[in-house]
Design an enzyme around this catalytic site. Structure first.
Site, short mmCIF file in Angstrom:
data_model
loop_
_atom_site.label_atom_id
_atom_site.label_comp_id
_atom_site.label_asym_id
_atom_site.label_seq_id
_atom_site.Cartn_x
_atom_site.Cartn_y
_atom_site.Cartn_z
N CYS A 114 24.42 42.80 45.85
CA CYS A 114 25.14 42.37 44.77
C CYS A 114 24.47 41.33 43.86
O CYS A 114 25.10 41.01 42.77
CB CYS A 114 26.38 41.42 45.46
SG CYS A 114 27.20 42.47 46.61
N HIS A 251 29.06 36.12 40.94
CA HIS A 251 29.22 37.65 41.41
C HIS A 251 30.54 37.49 41.99
O HIS A 251 31.09 36.59 42.70
CB HIS A 251 28.16 37.80 42.49
CG HIS A 251 28.60 38.84 43.63
ND1 HIS A 251 29.00 40.12 42.86
CD2 HIS A 251 28.88 38.94 44.98
CE1 HIS A 251 29.67 41.01 44.09
NE2 HIS A 251 29.23 40.13 45.11
N ASN A 281 35.31 43.50 45.24
CA ASN A 281 33.91 43.11 45.12
C ASN A 281 33.24 44.43 44.62
O ASN A 281 33.30 45.40 45.24
CB ASN A 281 33.40 42.65 46.28
CG ASN A 281 31.77 42.50 46.63
OD1 ASN A 281 31.09 42.82 45.51
ND2 ASN A 281 31.35 42.02 47.52
N1 COA Z 1 43.79 41.69 57.29
C1 COA Z 1 44.28 41.06 58.56
N2 COA Z 1 43.43 40.68 59.33
C2 COA Z 1 42.11 40.65 59.04
C3 COA Z 1 41.77 41.73 58.03
C4 COA Z 1 42.60 42.01 57.17
N3 COA Z 1 42.23 42.88 56.22
N4 COA Z 1 40.26 41.47 58.20
C5 COA Z 1 39.89 40.75 59.23
N5 COA Z 1 41.12 40.39 59.74
C6 COA Z 1 41.06 39.64 60.97
C7 COA Z 1 40.03 39.59 61.87
O1 COA Z 1 40.18 40.77 62.84
C8 COA Z 1 39.88 38.59 62.66
O2 COA Z 1 40.98 38.47 63.63
P1 COA Z 1 40.76 37.71 65.17
O3 COA Z 1 40.62 36.36 64.79
O4 COA Z 1 42.08 37.97 65.96
O5 COA Z 1 39.58 38.52 65.69
C9 COA Z 1 40.57 37.43 61.74
O6 COA Z 1 41.38 38.20 60.63
C10 COA Z 1 39.29 36.41 60.92
O7 COA Z 1 40.18 35.53 60.25
P2 COA Z 1 39.38 34.49 59.72
O8 COA Z 1 38.18 34.13 60.30
O9 COA Z 1 40.45 33.56 59.14
O10 COA Z 1 38.88 35.02 58.19
P3 COA Z 1 37.95 34.48 57.02
O11 COA Z 1 38.79 33.48 56.58
O12 COA Z 1 36.63 34.42 57.56
O13 COA Z 1 38.07 35.69 55.95
C11 COA Z 1 36.33 37.35 55.00
C12 COA Z 1 37.37 36.70 56.32
C13 COA Z 1 35.92 38.60 55.45
C14 COA Z 1 37.50 37.62 53.94
C15 COA Z 1 35.41 36.22 54.81
O14 COA Z 1 34.68 35.83 55.74
C16 COA Z 1 34.67 36.77 53.52
O15 COA Z 1 35.10 36.88 52.42
N6 COA Z 1 33.52 36.84 53.91
C17 COA Z 1 32.56 37.11 52.58
C18 COA Z 1 32.57 38.56 52.44
C19 COA Z 1 31.99 39.09 51.48
O16 COA Z 1 32.18 38.54 50.16
N7 COA Z 1 30.92 39.85 51.62
C20 COA Z 1 30.25 40.52 50.33
C21 COA Z 1 29.26 39.42 49.98
S1 COA Z 1 28.12 40.23 48.60
#
Ligand code: COA
Length: 334
Positions: A114, A251, A281
């Site tokens: 990215c 980004h 993204n």
């Molecule tokens: N819909 C519903 N629930 C989801 C889900 C979805 N699309 N994706 C994951 N979950 C669940 C998981 O299974 C987990 O459940 P559990 O606690 O029962 O195991 C829970 O949601 C995780 O929740 P939380 O920890 O509050 O999520 P988060 O606030 O950390 O958000 C991301 C998760 C992935 C959105 C966040 O970590 C993120 O954006 N990270 C960066 C990702 C990114 O940008 N990557 C590319 C970078 S270049």
């Protein structure tokens, strides 16, 4: 990595026609519009049509950028495609795009995930200073690489392409740059199989773990820290404060990440340009797509000082400053 007299003289972008909303995804995945919006800011993203691959998206964005610069493909000396989703593992996608533009110029891919577009700006700027006309394209079809049954990753990504023409121009300013990487924990964001370390095997890799994989929370934390530090590094190198920046184009991975970076830097919300709500993204394509979006919305005025900052798999990160001069035709592309 000080600034150089290089301008973006052409800008263009392309988003595939098909839009996929959060509600569309919720029809086949255990997720909801509310979860996706509150965690990421994403409302919808674009999916490439079945017959479209990365080079097709790149080609349309490239044609628009060249038209905006008032140039012909034959004016291009070096064509760079920043992508992590090439048409094929071998060869690079850039020569394919060059051939479809009808030219045999130098052409190569750059993979910094990215962060690829910001890396490409640095490479392109140095080539432009040496006299080359550079066509830099960020193009991705990440929806081909994700596991569409994995809700933690499928909801995040979209497809698209953006392109710029880079040329030396007196009085223009691109840089300083800050680029970095940390490859000690590649599994934070990776696709394990299909390369030289673990060639694709239809039996071994039938399970989803060989598709694109990510430790979302770790990515989130690293992204906020690295983009903030890298942005501060270029501001320090330029000897200016964040109050001297008119617009931050980061980004577009997650609205919360961008807002956290903005808060740490002390950038007010209206100076943070966001497209992640509409594009998802799009990896190396996200910054040039956001640049073109900012121009269309009127947020990109001639003389504006921009801070670009990116973070991605690798891990990689990069930031730079850019004074927007306005492109040769001053036009906008859809
Ligand atoms: N819909 C519903 N629930 C989801 C889900 C979805 N699309 N994706 C994951 N979950 C669940 C998981 O299974 C987990 O459940 P559990 O606690 O029962 O195991 C829970 O949601 C995780 O929740 P939380 O920890 O509050 O999520 P988060 O606030 O950390 O958000 C991301 C998760 C992935 C959105 C966040 O970590 C993120 O954006 N990270 C960066 C990702 C990114 O940008 N990557 C590319 C970078 S270049």
């Amino acid at each position: 990595m000080s600034s150089v007299e290089v301008a973006i003289t052409g800008l263009g972008s392309y988003l595939p026609e098909r839009t996929v909303t959060n509600d569309d995804l919720a029809q086949r995945l255990d997720t909801s519009d509310e979860w996706i919006r509150t965690r990421t800011g994403i409302r919808e993203r674009h999916y490439a049509a079945p017959e479209e691959a990365t080079s097709d998206l790149a080609l349309t964005a490239a044609r628009r950028a060249l038209a905006d610069a008032g140039l012909e493909p034959t004016d291009v000396d070096v064509l760079i495609v920043a992508t992590t989703t090439p048409d094929h593992p071998i060869p690079a996608t850039a020569p394919i795009v060059a051939a479809r533009l009808g030219v045999e110029c130098a052409a190569f891919d750059l993979n910094a995930a990215c962060s690829g577009f910001v890396y490409g700006l640095k490479v392109g700027a140095d080539l432009a200073v040496a006299g080359a006309t550079v066509l830099l394209i960020g193009a991705e079809t990440l929806t081909r690489y994700v596991d569409h049954d994995d809700r933690s990753i499928a909801v995040l990504f979209g497809d698209g392409a953006g392109a710029v023409v880079l040329q030396a121009e007196q009085g223009a300013s691109l840089g300083p740059f800050d680029l970095g990487s940390d490859g000690s924990e590649v599994e934070i964001l990776w696709m394990r199989a299909g390369g030289a370390r673990e060639p694709f095997d239809p039996v071994l890799h039938a399970d989803a773990s060989s598709r694109m994989n990510m430790r979302g929370g770790d990515v989130y934390r690293h992204a906020v820290v690295r983009m903030t530090e890298s942005s501060r590094a270029v501001l320090d190198r330029a000897g200016i404060g964040v109050e001297d920046v008119d617009l931050v184009i980061g980004h577009q991975a997650n609205q919360r990440i961008l807002e956290a970076v903005g808060q740490r830097l002390g950038v007010s919300e209206e100076r943070l340009h966001l497209t992640v709500d509409r594009h998802g993204n799009t990896s190396a394509a996200s910054i040039p797509l956001a640049l073109d979006d900012a121009r269309r919305s009127g947020a990109l005025q001639a003389g504006a000082r921009l801070l670009l900052t990116a973070f991605g798999g690798g891990l990689t990160w990069g930031s730079c400053l850019l004074t927007w001069k306005g492109t040769r035709s001053g036009g906008s592309s859809a």
